[in-house]
Design an enzyme around this catalytic site. Structure first.
Site, short mmCIF file in Angstrom:
data_model
loop_
_atom_site.label_atom_id
_atom_site.label_comp_id
_atom_site.label_asym_id
_atom_site.label_seq_id
_atom_site.Cartn_x
_atom_site.Cartn_y
_atom_site.Cartn_z
N GLY A 104 0.78 -1.17 0.01
CA GLY A 104 0.08 0.00 -0.04
C GLY A 104 0.61 1.29 0.02
O GLY A 104 1.87 1.22 -0.13
N ASN A 105 0.36 2.38 0.04
CA ASN A 105 1.05 3.72 0.26
C ASN A 105 0.46 4.41 1.36
O ASN A 105 -0.77 4.16 1.97
CB ASN A 105 1.43 4.35 -1.02
CG ASN A 105 -0.22 4.69 -1.56
OD1 ASN A 105 -0.86 5.59 -1.10
ND2 ASN A 105 -0.38 4.13 -2.78
N ARG A 106 0.86 5.80 1.58
CA ARG A 106 0.48 6.69 2.71
C ARG A 106 -0.71 7.54 2.39
O ARG A 106 -1.06 8.50 3.01
CB ARG A 106 1.83 7.50 3.00
CG ARG A 106 2.77 6.64 3.62
CD ARG A 106 4.21 7.46 3.91
NE ARG A 106 5.15 6.84 4.09
CZ ARG A 106 5.64 6.66 5.12
NH1 ARG A 106 5.12 7.38 6.30
NH2 ARG A 106 6.78 5.90 5.43
N ALA A 130 -3.42 7.86 -5.48
CA ALA A 130 -1.94 7.15 -5.64
C ALA A 130 -2.32 5.60 -5.70
O ALA A 130 -2.22 4.87 -4.88
CB ALA A 130 -1.51 7.46 -4.20
#
Ligand code: PMT
Length: 224
Positions: free
Chosen positions: A30-32, A98
């Site tokens: 995943g990402n932030r 994102a």
């Protein structure tokens, strides 16, 4: 949809938040991204009179008042399906999500166990570029991309604008307390033949200015 405002009568599709690429039933890549930027743009687009479809990755945010429809997805492939369906006949697409660039080649339906042979090696495959796919459509909506960069923000942003044939690109710096995951952001807007820097501000405030600029460029292009 309102009858007043710079986006009155227009259908705006926005994708927001991260995507999660599952590795096994307990782990994912995943990402932030928090979704705050995309949700703020959705609220600003509603206030500007648009009919808004919001496609959200896994985020913990309430749907802004007045959003016509929200579609929740998890992975890049699910986001792609939802976006491609939603942009059919839409006027403007704003890609703030994102999206994970890669997913694992093979999902394991069982939890991957630690073992004597050491750490697993994950093979990754590239996800489809949703923004580029929408921009390549004919007819297509007015397409606004985002770019999150750690270095050479403007230079990389301009390359993305040209490579993906976008109508506008909002580049943001990935740094301390600004941009991804934060409450504030600063944007460098670029479009073919022009640009403008929007200084650091809280995302809801910045979103209002961005939506005003998108509406102006959309109207200018429609008149051309
Ligand atoms: O969600 P927040 O915490 O509020 O943070 C906001 C943000 C930093 C995530 C947002 O402002 C932002 O910059 N979004 C784009 C982040 C990104 O993934 O940038 P990129 O340079 O990797 O991608 C460029 C563009 O292509 C983006 O519009 C992205 O949505 C799109 N893309 C990328 C990969 C892919 N497979 N499909 C895409 O559509």
């Amino acid at each position: 949809m309102s009858h007043e405002g710079p986006l009155a009568g227009l259908h705006v599709v926005i994708d927001a938040g991260p995507t999660y690429e599952d590795i096994d039933p307990v782990r994912f890549l995943g990402n932030r991204s928090s979704g705050k930027m995309g949700f703020a743009i959705a609220a600003a687009a509603v206030a500007a009179g648009a009919e808004v479809t919001l496609i959200a990755g896994p985020v913990a945010l309430a749907t802004p008042a007045g959003v016509a429809r929200r579609i929740d997805v998890r992975s890049a492939l699910q986001m792609r399906d939802a976006v491609l369906q939603a942009v059919e006949g839409a006027d403007i697409f704003i890609a703030t999500a994102a999206v994970a660039d890669w997913r694992v080649a093979e999902y394991s339906s069982r939890k991957i166990k630690k073992g004597p042979s050491g750490a697993p090696v994950l093979e990754l495959v590239e996800n489809p570029d949703i923004l580029a796919e929408v921009a390549a459509r004919d007819p297509r909506p007015f397409v606004v991309g985002f770019a999150a960069e750690t270095d050479h923000v403007l230079e990389n942003g301009r390359k993305k604008l040209e490579r993906k044939k976008l109508d506008m690109l909002a580049a943001n710096h990935v740094g301390e307390n600004v941009g991804i995951g934060s409450d504030d952001n600063a944007l460098d807007l670029i479009w073919p033949g022009g640009g403008e820097s929007l200084p650091r501000a809280a995302k809801p405030e910045l979103a209002k200015t961005l939506v005003a600029r998108i509406a102006a460029r959309y109207r200018a292009q429609a008149r051309a």
